[in-house]
Write a protein that holds these residues in place. Structure first.
Motif, mmCIF file in Angstrom:
data_model
loop_
_atom_site.group_PDB
_atom_site.id
_atom_site.type_symbol
_atom_site.label_atom_id
_atom_site.label_comp_id
_atom_site.label_asym_id
_atom_site.label_seq_id
_atom_site.Cartn_x
_atom_site.Cartn_y
_atom_site.Cartn_z
ATOM 1 N N ASP A 155 0.852 -1.188 0.000
ATOM 2 C CA ASP A 155 0.000 0.000 0.000
ATOM 3 C C ASP A 155 0.896 1.248 0.000
ATOM 4 O OD1 ASP A 155 0.883 0.530 2.690
ATOM 5 O OD2 ASP A 155 -0.654 -0.857 3.425
ATOM 6 N N PRO A 156 0.312 2.446 -0.199
ATOM 7 C CA PRO A 156 1.132 3.669 -0.315
ATOM 8 C C PRO A 156 2.046 3.922 0.879
ATOM 9 C CG PRO A 156 -1.073 4.101 -1.126
ATOM 10 C CD PRO A 156 -1.111 2.721 -0.530
ATOM 11 N N ALA A 157 1.562 3.686 2.095
ATOM 12 C CA ALA A 157 2.397 3.927 3.271
ATOM 13 C C ALA A 157 3.580 2.966 3.302
ATOM 14 C CB ALA A 157 1.562 3.776 4.544
ATOM 15 N N THR A 158 3.318 1.716 2.957
ATOM 16 C CA THR A 158 4.393 0.735 2.925
ATOM 17 C C THR A 158 5.386 1.053 1.816
ATOM 18 O OG1 THR A 158 2.900 -0.961 3.795
ATOM 19 C CG2 THR A 158 4.924 -1.715 2.721
ATOM 20 N N GLU A 159 4.876 1.494 0.674
ATOM 21 C CA GLU A 159 5.744 1.865 -0.438
ATOM 22 C C GLU A 159 6.689 2.997 -0.033
ATOM 23 O OE1 GLU A 159 7.464 1.532 -4.076
ATOM 24 O OE2 GLU A 159 5.852 0.254 -3.327
ATOM 25 N N ALA A 160 6.173 3.947 0.735
ATOM 26 C CA ALA A 160 7.016 5.052 1.203
ATOM 27 C C ALA A 160 8.106 4.532 2.137
ATOM 28 C CB ALA A 160 6.157 6.090 1.918
ATOM 29 N N ARG A 161 7.765 3.567 2.972
ATOM 30 C CA ARG A 161 8.766 2.984 3.878
ATOM 31 C C ARG A 161 9.844 2.252 3.079
ATOM 32 N NH1 ARG A 161 7.797 -1.793 8.410
ATOM 33 N NH2 ARG A 161 10.027 -2.095 8.885
ATOM 34 N N ILE A 162 9.430 1.508 2.054
ATOM 35 C CA ILE A 162 10.389 0.783 1.220
ATOM 36 C C ILE A 162 11.342 1.755 0.543
ATOM 37 C CG2 ILE A 162 10.628 -0.634 -0.865
ATOM 38 C CD1 ILE A 162 7.951 -1.971 -0.039
ATOM 39 N N LYS A 163 10.820 2.867 0.027
ATOM 40 C CA LYS A 163 11.672 3.860 -0.632
ATOM 41 C C LYS A 163 12.665 4.482 0.356
ATOM 42 C CE LYS A 163 8.566 5.054 -4.441
ATOM 43 N NZ LYS A 163 7.759 6.125 -5.088
ATOM 44 N N ALA A 164 12.226 4.690 1.606
ATOM 45 C CA ALA A 164 13.139 5.228 2.617
ATOM 46 C C ALA A 164 14.255 4.234 2.920
ATOM 47 C CB ALA A 164 12.362 5.565 3.887
ATOM 48 N N ASP A 165 13.907 2.938 2.983
ATOM 49 C CA ASP A 165 14.931 1.902 3.187
ATOM 50 C C ASP A 165 15.922 1.897 2.027
ATOM 51 O OD1 ASP A 165 13.517 1.172 5.456
ATOM 52 O OD2 ASP A 165 12.625 -0.624 4.557
ATOM 53 N N GLN A 166 15.405 1.986 0.805
ATOM 54 C CA GLN A 166 16.262 1.962 -0.378
ATOM 55 C C GLN A 166 17.190 3.174 -0.427
ATOM 56 O OE1 GLN A 166 13.171 1.607 -3.353
ATOM 57 N NE2 GLN A 166 13.312 -0.631 -3.395
ATOM 58 N N ALA A 167 16.719 4.301 0.073
ATOM 59 C CA ALA A 167 17.564 5.495 0.109
ATOM 60 C C ALA A 167 18.754 5.284 1.056
ATOM 61 C CB ALA A 167 16.746 6.705 0.545
ATOM 62 N N LYS A 168 18.528 4.595 2.165
ATOM 63 C CA LYS A 168 19.623 4.297 3.090
ATOM 64 C C LYS A 168 20.652 3.365 2.447
ATOM 65 C CE LYS A 168 16.998 4.863 7.395
ATOM 66 N NZ LYS A 168 16.515 4.186 8.630
#
Length: 268
Positions: free
Chosen positions: A109-122
């Protein structure tokens, strides 16, 4: 002038013509090779400049979908330019189906997608500044013991939905089994709770070569820590998107995803 490429004993020697660049390494998708030029020279793979160490050492790597040809360009310190057409061996891949996953792991879902993108940025930040280390020149060892349950490049079909290919080697092992550093390096990232990869460690081996360890149940290292080959860095787990305990072992040349299994002889 010949360019002499050097690598540890795990790499195979590639035959070239007398006028060609001497290459030692895996010229195939997922593979990499190491080269040396005089300090001050510039190296390009295609149109992309390559990081060259202070002693002239550099690495070139090839992603999963690399074509059968690539061009290496060397601009020497005196301005002389040499180009070499590299022949890249073709490669085929398996299809791997994984079912019974939490559907939010497959289509977040959108909230989870945002979390995944934050992980990928790290993760991207951890690989942003290649070091001048030479640990990748050593012969690597296996980071865990157990049967191979997933291979590099296989097309993943999750709950019936085609997804991105699998970029790494999966080693099945009981939860809590030790994971060791396959080569010396410096820890660049150690996170216990990434959404997709769970406990995640990234080790810098130099000149853009990074190894990664996913789904860990325990992490025993911290960012900035120097690790030696064979040192325990954590334990096998099933954190993140995993259907059972295993280690996902990945290898990168900067942002290019490589096949770590090419560093080692086949397992019994």
């Amino acid at each position: 002038m010949k360019l002499h490429l050097i690598l540890g004993a795990a790499m195979c020697l590639l035959a070239t013509s007398a006028s060609a660049v001497d290459l030692q390494g895996h010229l195939q998708p997922g593979g990499f090779a190491v080269g040396h030029v005089e300090p001050g020279a510039t190296v390009l793979l295609g149109e992309n400049p390559i990081e060259v160490g202070s002693d002239g050492t550099f690495v070139i790597g090839f992603g999963r979908d690399q074509g059968t040809a690539a061009q290496l360009t060397i601009v020497h310190a005196d301005g002389k330019v040499e180009q070499q057409e590299l022949s890249v061996a073709p490669r085929s891949y398996e299809i791997q189906r994984i079912d019974k996953l939490d559907q939010n792991m497959v289509t977040p879902d959108p909230a989870t997608e945002a979390r995944i993108k934050a992980d990928q940025a790290k993760v991207k930040a951890a690989r942003a500044n290649p070091s001048n280390r030479r640990d990748f020149l050593a012969t690597f060892i296996w980071p865990a013991e157990g049967p191979i349950s997933g291979v590099y490049g296989s097309q993943r079909i999750l709950n019936g939905t085609p997804k991105a290919p699998h970029f790494g080697t999966d080693i099945a092992a009981p939860e809590g089994s030790p994971i060791v550093a396959p080569a010396a390096g410096m820890v660049r990232l150690a996170e216990t709770d990434f959404y997709l990869t769970g406990g995640t460690v990234i080790i810098d081996h130099g000149l853009g070569i990074y190894s990664s360890y996913l789904h860990m149940s325990r992490i025993d290292v911290v960012p900035g820590e120097e690790v030696r080959q064979g040192q325990v860095i954590g334990a096998v787990g099933k954190t993140g998107r995993a259907t059972g305990p295993h280690l996902h072992w990945g290898l990168n040349w900067n942002e290019v995803r490589l096949d770590p299994a090419l560093l080692l002889p086949p397992r019994p």
